[in-house]
Design a protein around this motif. Sequence first.
Motif, PDB file in Angstrom:
ATOM      1  N   LEU A  21       0.839  -1.194   0.000  1.00  0.00           N
ATOM      2  CA  LEU A  21       0.000   0.000   0.000  1.00  0.00           C
ATOM      3  C   LEU A  21       0.876   1.246   0.000  1.00  0.00           C
ATOM      4  O   LEU A  21       1.973   1.254   0.559  1.00  0.00           O
ATOM      5  N   THR A  22       0.369   2.300  -0.597  1.00  0.00           N
ATOM      6  CA  THR A  22       1.030   3.598  -0.547  1.00  0.00           C
ATOM      7  C   THR A  22       0.073   4.608   0.054  1.00  0.00           C
ATOM      8  O   THR A  22      -1.029   4.798  -0.459  1.00  0.00           O
ATOM      9  N   VAL A  23       0.469   5.244   1.131  1.00  0.00           N
ATOM     10  CA  VAL A  23      -0.324   6.284   1.769  1.00  0.00           C
ATOM     11  C   VAL A  23       0.370   7.614   1.493  1.00  0.00           C
ATOM     12  O   VAL A  23       1.496   7.835   1.927  1.00  0.00           O
ATOM     13  N   ASP A  24      -0.286   8.478   0.740  1.00  0.00           N
ATOM     14  CA  ASP A  24       0.262   9.796   0.409  1.00  0.00           C
ATOM     15  C   ASP A  24      -0.337  10.843   1.345  1.00  0.00           C
ATOM     16  O   ASP A  24      -1.550  10.979   1.443  1.00  0.00           O
ATOM     17  N   ARG A  62       6.099  13.388   0.378  1.00  0.00           N
ATOM     18  CA  ARG A  62       6.136  12.444   1.493  1.00  0.00           C
ATOM     19  C   ARG A  62       5.136  11.315   1.258  1.00  0.00           C
ATOM     20  O   ARG A  62       3.961  11.553   1.020  1.00  0.00           O
ATOM     21  N   ARG A  63       5.618  10.084   1.325  1.00  0.00           N
ATOM     22  CA  ARG A  63       4.758   8.924   1.172  1.00  0.00           C
ATOM     23  C   ARG A  63       5.144   7.883   2.210  1.00  0.00           C
ATOM     24  O   ARG A  63       6.282   7.810   2.639  1.00  0.00           O
ATOM     25  N   VAL A  64       4.182   7.049   2.570  1.00  0.00           N
ATOM     26  CA  VAL A  64       4.427   5.950   3.495  1.00  0.00           C
ATOM     27  C   VAL A  64       3.995   4.662   2.809  1.00  0.00           C
ATOM     28  O   VAL A  64       2.875   4.559   2.324  1.00  0.00           O
ATOM     29  N   ARG A  65       4.907   3.690   2.717  1.00  0.00           N
ATOM     30  CA  ARG A  65       4.558   2.363   2.198  1.00  0.00           C
ATOM     31  C   ARG A  65       4.205   1.480   3.370  1.00  0.00           C
ATOM     32  O   ARG A  65       4.821   1.557   4.428  1.00  0.00           O
ATOM     33  N   ASN A  83       9.752  -0.439  -0.950  1.00  0.00           N
ATOM     34  CA  ASN A  83       9.090  -0.919   0.262  1.00  0.00           C
ATOM     35  C   ASN A  83       8.933   0.141   1.349  1.00  0.00           C
ATOM     36  O   ASN A  83       8.369  -0.136   2.415  1.00  0.00           O
ATOM     37  N   GLY A  84       9.418   1.338   1.125  1.00  0.00           N
ATOM     38  CA  GLY A  84       9.179   2.425   2.065  1.00  0.00           C
ATOM     39  C   GLY A  84      10.215   2.595   3.149  1.00  0.00           C
ATOM     40  O   GLY A  84      10.175   3.573   3.893  1.00  0.00           O
TER      41      GLY A  84
END
Length: 528
Positions: free
Chosen positions: A178-181, A192-195, A260-261
Amino acid sequence: MSGIQVALRRRSGLGAHGTLLRRSTLPLLCFLLLAGGCASVAPPAPVAPVAPKPPVADSASLPPRFAVEPWSALPGWGDDRVEEAWPAWLVSCRALAARATTREAWQTPCDAAAAVDPRDRGAVRRYFEQHFTPWSVAFPDGRTTGLVTGYYEPLLLGSRTRTRTFTVPLYAPPDDLLTVDLASLHPELKDRRVRARVEGKRVVPYWTRAEIERGAVPLEHKVLAYVADPLDAAFLQIQGSGRVELPDGSVMRVGYADQNGHPFRSIGRVLIERGELTRDTASMQSIRAWARRNPDKLEALLDENPSYVFFREVPPPERGTIDATIDGPYGSLGVPLLAERAIAVDARAIPLGAPVFLATTWPLSDTKLERLVMAQDTGGAIRGSVRADFFWGFGDEPGREAGRMRQDGRMWLLWPAGRTPRRAERGPPESAAPGLGRGRVTGRRAALRGRRDRGRPAVARITEISSISKKGFEDAIAQGVARANKTLKNLKGAWVVRSKGRSWQARPALGSAFRPTGFAASRQKASG
């Protein structure tokens, strides 16, 4: 009311559009010594690198300072073979014209390009002088000299099937990635993004390199190709794009699809910290030599870097097109990179697509390297106002130059005449990402429209949902997924992002499956 955008993506198939290749463009010697690097299959002869200088801290390197200068201030401008950069400029125009946010500013110079004879050096030079104004680029403190590194496109030997020789897999993105922007109106938060992945009813950080390599997630069905050397595969992940020559002589192109973040950690720096290499002797070749001497320790060394890159197969360009003429990997702008005429930049400082005049020196030399280039790529280690990663091209010789390049340099942004440059990273061209759900929430409750196409991710976007402090989101981002208490309640139900006692919730408005045909958004007080 400040804007907030939260995107939750679930990967399906490759989960990346064909033009969005870019890796973290990590410069070779930065990887080896401080932040980034790459490798080719056939390593070039060892060289004695110049002792590197610590890069400028990112917090002190933005925003950039721009100042108008005459064309005569650009060293070597009158001697550069500017016509060689023309194909790169045409594909930049193509991308800039495709974006509603950039079309107006660039339309006049791009339209005028059609009347220029690309073989006439004088005509090309006059075109740029007539339609652009040079702006010197400086750090906030006024310094105009920054770091220039290099990168290239390597060739590896491999196979689509596992053999005795080829056992190291190159993976496409997993389905559970998943990618949370998270973004607001503050430009510094736009990238900035969170995997993450879902574990029960919680969103947790995705698996590390070591965990992926040990089989934490089954990826056999995601193998694109196998190569022979785990160190080559690791360098390719840092490089982000390359070519794999298959046993039948055909060539497979691979490009960056996702990551993978986890933060990148340089294995070269690990060896320096252990005292096994010195800053003066560390190089791509010395790391390979260390690996040959210590084959039983290589796996543990690679595990020191928790970052892991996933790839996608890139189709060859159509014959007879300008993309085929350029014949390079695709950068963050969604266009092919022309050897020695494209650079990666920090898009928070230098807008993607823009022409830039670069004044630096050849690797390990005082010989001047002054030429017109296009800002068409980005990278995780390319941070700061005066910062460039010079694309050398494909193969071993470009690899030699890229592997030893760590030079001082200056940059001039060439901006459309009569306009003032704006710094901003507005993401890839809209046309580069079809299949993503798009929408806008302007009140406390409104509908989002989107769709999920086969092989592409589903996306729900929420903007301007409520006011929130910049500091609150910075804190949430800094803490990461686990510590920021970001909770996914159910993929078939609602998901929530919590920060500083507030929560923002998106829930399906039509149907229960996570295939958004409509979303309603609302703000609620977090319980507890």
